[in-house]
Design an enzyme around this catalytic site. Structure first.
Site, short mmCIF file in Angstrom:
data_model
loop_
_atom_site.label_atom_id
_atom_site.label_comp_id
_atom_site.label_asym_id
_atom_site.label_seq_id
_atom_site.Cartn_x
_atom_site.Cartn_y
_atom_site.Cartn_z
N ARG A 1 1.02 -1.52 -0.15
CA ARG A 1 -0.41 -0.01 -0.21
C ARG A 1 0.46 1.03 -0.10
O ARG A 1 1.75 1.05 0.35
CB ARG A 1 -0.64 -0.02 0.80
N HIS B 1 -0.62 0.25 -9.89
CA HIS B 1 -1.45 -0.93 -9.18
C HIS B 1 -2.25 -1.29 -10.00
O HIS B 1 -3.47 -1.91 -9.84
CB HIS B 1 -2.73 0.11 -8.50
#
Length: 309
Positions: free
Chosen positions: A224, A272
């Site tokens: 993250r 991502h």
């Protein structure tokens, strides 16, 4: 009774189709077109907006659309009595293994340099270490971190692993807890972050962490964005504390146009995409957990709110 999807940055028609292939009788709705909020009992979410999940008075459980659940745990408007679960799939694991291996090999064999040299019509060879001489540290030895560590070890890399609690993995040196964190870092040249995001791990990739790595060093963040302190990375790169970074996750996504990362040639950026959930592979898990929630049963892959995973 209905199952809803809330993911404003995703195309969800394939998800709805996948759910109906498992059970064509389910009432599936896509936010914000929800006919009757009182009928909603299960939600599947990814980066849901604020003040959405508190609109459903009969909501029993919520599932993440992927392996990460921090977007749910950090949602102050998710009622405390609503259970949380995640999805788990072999393809998520395989994709992560491929991504991390690809980045490690690209760093080891200087592929980014060669791509840029080709653009400039330069012919120059660079030395590179053997796999057996390269120490890789995996932060997080859970459902993604453990298989990533095992694959790298099987290919001949020196692999160390660090986790919250002690783990034993064949041919991998493991470290646990804050007391062993420094020892783990000091044995690491390429640091791979695969930790869950919790209060304890938020900002763990800071300057103090980066300074303890072996030199020359790289970091790979596929967990993250909030694990990384952006300004500390910039400082570490500009002062040659570390050599480079490969980042797939960011605290703000998409990465803003004016962000300093765009202007650093020693920061590699991907949007991502390291490991993307396939609807057809996890639709049966979602349907199963939906039915479990309706029956008051324990969910599969349920998340402990206190631990954060």
């Amino acid at each position: 009774m209905s199952l809803i999807f809330v993911a404003p940055d995703r195309s969800l028609s394939a998800w709805k189709d996948a759910i109906h292939k498992v059970d064509p009788n389910l009432d599936v709705e896509i936010w914000p077109q929800i006919d009757n909020p009182k009928r909603v009992q299960f939600a599947v979410c990814w980066n849901q907006p604020k003040h959405v999940l508190d609109n459903y008075p009969n909501l029993k459980a919520v599932s993440s659309l992927g392996a990460g659940v921090d977007h749910l745990l950090e949602d102050d408007f998710l009622p405390a009595d609503v259970n949380i679960c995640r999805v788990v799939s072999s393809s998520l694991i395989q994709q992560m293994k491929e991504y991390v291996l690809g980045t490690v090999i690209s760093i080891q064999r200087n592929f980014v340099h060669y791509i840029r040299q080709k653009d400039q019509q330069q012919w120059q060879a660079h030395t590179h270490p053997l796999a057996s001489d390269l120490a890789i540290g995996i932060m997080g030895l859970g459902k993604l971190g453990k298989p990533v560590a095992q694959q790298l070890s099987e290919l001949g890399y020196q692999v160390n692993g660090w986790s919250r609690s002690p783990k034993t993995i064949e041919n991998i040196s493991t470290f646990a807890g804050r007391d062993e964190f420094s020892a783990f870092l000091q044995k690491t040249q390429i640091l791979v972050c695969l930790l869950p995001l919790t209060d304890e791990t938020n900002g763990i990739l800071d300057l103090e962490t980066l300074k303890q790595l072996q030199s020359p060093s790289w970091i790979i963040n596929v967990a993250r964005g909030e694990h990384l302190v952006d300004e500390d990375l910039i400082y570490a790169l500009d002062t040659d504390i570390i050599k480079g970074a490969w980042l797939d996750v960011f605290s703000e996504e998409p990465l803003p146009d004016r962000h300093a990362f765009w202007n650093r040639s020693n920061i590699m950026i991907t949007p991502h995409i390291a490991s993307i959930t396939q609807p057809s592979e996890v639709a049966d898990q979602i349907v199963e957990n939906y039915k479990r929630a309706l029956s008051g049963m324990e969910l599969n892959y349920e998340v402990d709110r206190q631990k954060g995973y």
